[in-house]
Design a protein around this motif. Structure first.
Motif, PDB file in Angstrom:
ATOM      1  N   GLY A 150       0.875  -1.102   0.060  1.00 18.74           N
ATOM      2  CA  GLY A 150       0.105   0.095   0.002  1.00 18.74           C
ATOM      3  C   GLY A 150       1.007   1.054   0.154  1.00 18.74           C
ATOM      4  N   GLY A 151       0.445   2.317   0.650  1.00 17.99           N
ATOM      5  CA  GLY A 151       0.812   3.646   0.489  1.00 17.99           C
ATOM      6  C   GLY A 151       0.636   4.429  -0.647  1.00 17.99           C
ATOM      7  N   LYS A 194       2.515   5.648  -3.554  1.00 16.28           N
ATOM      8  CA  LYS A 194       2.876   5.628  -4.959  1.00 16.28           C
ATOM      9  C   LYS A 194       3.346   4.156  -5.381  1.00 16.28           C
ATOM     10  CE  LYS A 194       5.270  10.166  -5.355  1.00 16.28           C
ATOM     11  NZ  LYS A 194       6.601  10.814  -5.387  1.00 16.28           N
ATOM     12  N   ASP A 196       7.488   4.156  -6.101  1.00 15.59           N
ATOM     13  CA  ASP A 196       8.371   3.614  -4.878  1.00 15.59           C
ATOM     14  C   ASP A 196       8.537   2.306  -4.830  1.00 15.59           C
ATOM     15  OD1 ASP A 196       8.612   6.300  -4.558  1.00 15.59           O
ATOM     16  OD2 ASP A 196       7.123   6.348  -2.617  1.00 15.59           O
ATOM     17  N   GLY A 213      -4.320   1.125  -0.714  1.00 10.55           N
ATOM     18  CA  GLY A 213      -3.612   2.455  -0.549  1.00 10.55           C
ATOM     19  C   GLY A 213      -3.841   3.286  -1.832  1.00 10.55           C
ATOM     20  N   GLY A 214      -3.077   4.545  -1.853  1.00 10.36           N
ATOM     21  CA  GLY A 214      -3.294   5.448  -3.070  1.00 10.36           C
ATOM     22  C   GLY A 214      -2.720   4.594  -4.281  1.00 10.36           C
ATOM     23  N   PHE A 234      -9.254  16.379   1.039  1.00 11.45           N
ATOM     24  CA  PHE A 234      -8.194  15.812   1.535  1.00 11.45           C
ATOM     25  C   PHE A 234      -8.316  16.237   3.149  1.00 11.45           C
ATOM     26  CE2 PHE A 234      -3.915  14.744   2.813  1.00 11.45           C
ATOM     27  CZ  PHE A 234      -3.816  13.364   2.452  1.00 11.45           C
ATOM     28  N   LEU A 294      -9.716   7.704  -0.135  1.00  7.48           N
ATOM     29  CA  LEU A 294      -8.592   7.769   0.780  1.00  7.48           C
ATOM     30  C   LEU A 294      -8.433   6.690   1.650  1.00  7.48           C
ATOM     31  CD1 LEU A 294      -9.198  11.508   2.010  1.00  7.48           C
ATOM     32  CD2 LEU A 294      -7.734  10.749   0.270  1.00  7.48           C
ATOM     33  N   GLY A 297       3.157  -0.699   3.671  1.00  8.65           N
ATOM     34  CA  GLY A 297       2.328   0.363   3.297  1.00  8.65           C
ATOM     35  C   GLY A 297       0.953   0.259   3.553  1.00  8.65           C
ATOM     36  N   PRO A 298       0.118   1.632   4.223  1.00  9.54           N
ATOM     37  CA  PRO A 298      -0.842   1.664   4.569  1.00  9.54           C
ATOM     38  C   PRO A 298      -2.002   1.628   3.515  1.00  9.54           C
ATOM     39  CG  PRO A 298      -0.089   3.823   4.641  1.00  9.54           C
ATOM     40  CD  PRO A 298       0.924   2.883   4.208  1.00  9.54           C
ATOM     41  N   MET A 299      -3.068   1.091   3.907  1.00  9.06           N
ATOM     42  CA  MET A 299      -4.486   1.077   2.875  1.00  9.06           C
ATOM     43  C   MET A 299      -5.132   2.171   2.528  1.00  9.06           C
ATOM     44  SD  MET A 299      -4.426  -2.352   2.135  1.00  9.06           S
ATOM     45  CE  MET A 299      -2.594  -2.182   2.129  1.00  9.06           C
ATOM     46  N   VAL A 346      -5.036   6.513   4.188  1.00  7.51           N
ATOM     47  CA  VAL A 346      -4.568   8.015   4.642  1.00  7.51           C
ATOM     48  C   VAL A 346      -4.682   7.907   6.498  1.00  7.51           C
ATOM     49  CG1 VAL A 346      -4.441  10.369   4.787  1.00  7.51           C
ATOM     50  CG2 VAL A 346      -5.026   9.483   2.710  1.00  7.51           C
ATOM     51  N   GLU A 405      -3.146   8.310   8.847  1.00  5.98           N
ATOM     52  CA  GLU A 405      -2.951   9.643   9.805  1.00  5.98           C
ATOM     53  C   GLU A 405      -4.287  10.287  10.107  1.00  5.98           C
ATOM     54  OE1 GLU A 405      -1.477   9.071   6.795  1.00  5.98           O
ATOM     55  OE2 GLU A 405       0.728   9.413   6.587  1.00  5.98           O
ATOM     56  N   ASP A 416       5.070   3.260   7.740  1.00  9.17           N
ATOM     57  CA  ASP A 416       3.946   3.585   8.061  1.00  9.17           C
ATOM     58  C   ASP A 416       3.136   2.278   8.610  1.00  9.17           C
ATOM     59  OD1 ASP A 416       3.650   6.278   7.806  1.00  9.17           O
ATOM     60  OD2 ASP A 416       3.707   5.805   5.590  1.00  9.17           O
TER      61      ASP A 416
HETATM   62  P1  AMP Z   1       4.390   5.324   1.451  1.00 10.46           P
HETATM   63  O1  AMP Z   1       5.291   6.270   1.955  1.00 10.46           O
HETATM   64  O2  AMP Z   1       4.646   5.240  -0.188  1.00 10.46           O
HETATM   65  O3  AMP Z   1       4.235   4.029   2.093  1.00 10.46           O
HETATM   66  O4  AMP Z   1       3.034   5.900   1.602  1.00 10.46           O
HETATM   67  C1  AMP Z   1       2.603   6.358   2.915  1.00 10.46           C
HETATM   68  C2  AMP Z   1       1.640   7.469   2.720  1.00 10.46           C
HETATM   69  O5  AMP Z   1       0.401   7.007   1.775  1.00 10.46           O
HETATM   70  C3  AMP Z   1       0.725   7.810   3.936  1.00 10.46           C
HETATM   71  O6  AMP Z   1       1.128   9.122   4.332  1.00 10.46           O
HETATM   72  C4  AMP Z   1      -0.527   7.690   3.720  1.00 10.46           C
HETATM   73  O7  AMP Z   1      -1.415   8.794   4.027  1.00 10.46           O
HETATM   74  C5  AMP Z   1      -0.584   7.818   2.063  1.00 10.46           C
HETATM   75  N1  AMP Z   1      -1.861   7.166   1.352  1.00 10.46           N
HETATM   76  C6  AMP Z   1      -2.233   5.952   1.614  1.00 10.46           C
HETATM   77  N2  AMP Z   1      -3.350   5.636   0.813  1.00 10.46           N
HETATM   78  C7  AMP Z   1      -3.537   6.980   0.299  1.00 10.46           C
HETATM   79  C8  AMP Z   1      -4.725   7.351  -0.405  1.00 10.46           C
HETATM   80  N3  AMP Z   1      -5.564   6.702  -1.016  1.00 10.46           N
HETATM   81  N4  AMP Z   1      -4.736   8.455  -1.054  1.00 10.46           N
HETATM   82  C9  AMP Z   1      -3.742   9.526  -0.631  1.00 10.46           C
HETATM   83  N5  AMP Z   1      -2.758   9.099   0.167  1.00 10.46           N
HETATM   84  C10 AMP Z   1      -2.504   7.802   0.672  1.00 10.46           C
END
Ligand code: AMP
Length: 401
Positions: free
Chosen positions: A199-200, A202, A205, A224-225, A277, A298, A322-324, A326, A328, A360
């Motif tokens: 997740g995360g 990009k 990366d 995630g994003g 956002f 999000l 990586g998170p699913m 945002v 935070e 994360d």
């Molecule tokens: P990374 O450092 O690539 O693991 O990304 C972590 C970041 O991805 C965290 O700060 C999250 O807030 C962000 N993130 C996860 N899912 C999303 C999303 N759907 N849209 C925007 N940001 C995201």
């Protein structure tokens, strides 16, 4: 750590790069706590310890006149917490190398600890400068590297310094050793089925890892994003969600490769979409490929949480990086917490081995209170990613030279 530390002055590179609030209070001391076994071991064997670490990015965040913001980045901020956790008095040297550092190191007695100022206050650190590294090396008879979080950097205190110590006078600390061992459980013959969750923000990366995983894993879950690039590539409507338009082709190639190899490739079915956002935005659950214009995904939605959790219960090896969403923001943390819970359940109830990549995902497991319910939580985000990509980390390589 198969060196006899009795009577030895030991130069230890740790990763005390802890987060601080505006008043310079430590908000998470995990990295200090994870270094304690190594430090305690050396002290109990009768050695003395000279500690070096970096803290933050002082070279990038300079004061207006171009000088280092010492007040913000000094390692003095960690002294009190370290003393409390280690139960030993810690001396602090306001320089990393120089006359005072040499004098203080010379006067250090068995069982004592000296913490040097932030290694990154010196230009030579990030350049891996041999002269700076030699000055550091002169402060100890033995070198121990326990800084996994910076082992992927060829810096003076993590890499160059090792060349000044004979093979029998340098070794990894317990933490670094442990990190390497855990990474190898993923990279070398993982027990199957092997599920990876990425997740995360990009795709870019994590391309190298994603491609490696398609070769190695049985199940690859993307949330995630980064999921939205895959959804758009397949013709979905993603509104204002995060997307890398230059990676659409690649996303399709990765999915095709997964299909050809018989890898189960799971993307979210639904998401929590917001009209801004912000934690206070309006929120609605939509199919992942039908996000209205002006809205952005999000977090993953309830169907996806259940689908991902179920897929993970099949696994005997799990990697999560990586998170699913945002996470935070409280309103968009549900997917990440659900994955943390599902990984913990697979570990406890089905005996899966689970490795949580640093950064994360590690924070998310801690927020969910599940640190003790997964197999291993890494302290290094970037370093773990590079290890899993199959790279040899400079800080690790240097120890063998
Ligand atoms: P990374 O450092 O690539 O693991 O990304 C972590 C970041 O991805 C965290 O700060 C999250 O807030 C962000 N993130 C996860 N899912 C999303 C999303 N759907 N849209 C925007 N940001 C995201």
């Amino acid at each position: 750590m198969n060196i006899d530390f009795a009577g030895k002055q030991v130069l230890v590179r740790v990763d005390f790069n802890v987060p601080l609030d505006a008043e310079h209070n430590i908000t998470d001391d995990t990295r200090i706590r994870r270094a304690l076994p190594t430090l305690t071991h050396i002290l109990e064997e009768g050695g003395s310890v000279v500690l070096m670490s970096h803290l933050g990015r002082p070279g990038k965040k300079r004061l207006e006149d171009g000088s280092i913001d010492v007040e913000k980045f000094t390692l003095k901020h960690v002294v009190e917490r370290l003393m409390k956790l280690l139960g030993v008095r810690v001396l602090f040297c306001p320089e990393t190398v120089g006359e005072q550092a040499t004098e203080m190191a010379k006067n250090l007695k068995r069982g004592q600890v000296l913490l040097l100022e932030n290694t990154r206050f010196n230009e030579g650190e990030k350049k891996g400068d041999p002269e700076f590294a030699k000055q550091l090396a002169d402060l100890g008879e033995v070198y121990v590297n326990d800084a996994f979080g910076t082992a992927h950097r060829a810096h003076a205190s993590t890499t160059t310094v090792a060349q000044y110590f004979a093979p029998e006078a340098k070794c990894f600390g317990f933490l670094l050793e442990n990190e390497l061992q855990n990474a190898s459980k993923i990279t070398e013959n993982p027990e199957r089925p092997f599920a990876a969750i990425l997740g995360g923000a990009k795709v870019s990366d994590k391309i190298v890892l994603l491609e490696k995983l398609i070769d190695k894993a049985d199940i690859v879950i993307v949330g995630g994003g980064m999921a939205f690039t895959f959804i758009k590539a397949q013709g979905g409507s993603i509104g204002n969600s995060l997307c890398e338009d230059d990676k659409l082709r690649l996303a399709l190639d990765i999915m095709k490769k997964a299909e050809d190899k018989g890898v189960k490739f799971l993307l979210p079915h639904d998401c929590s979409a917001a009209d801004a956002f912000s934690n206070d935005a309006q929120i609605k659950t939509t199919p992942i490929d039908q996000i209205p214009d002006g809205w952005m995904g999000l977090d993953i939605g309830p169907l996806s949480r259940a689908m991902f959790a179920e897929a993970l219960q099949e696994a005997k090896t799990i990697l999560w990086n990586g998170p699913m969403g945002v996470f935070e923001m409280e309103n968009f943390a549900k997917g990440t917490v659900a994955v943390a819970e599902a990984v913990a359940r697979a570990t406890k109830e089905h005996g899966a081995y689970s490795l949580i990549g640093g950064g994360d995902s590690a924070a998310a497991v801690t927020i969910a209170g599940l640190d003790d319910d997964v197999s291993y939580v890494s302290t290094g985000g970037g370093a773990m990613l590079e290890l899993l990509e199959g790279k040899v980390l400079p800080g690790v390589k240097a120890m063998g030279e």
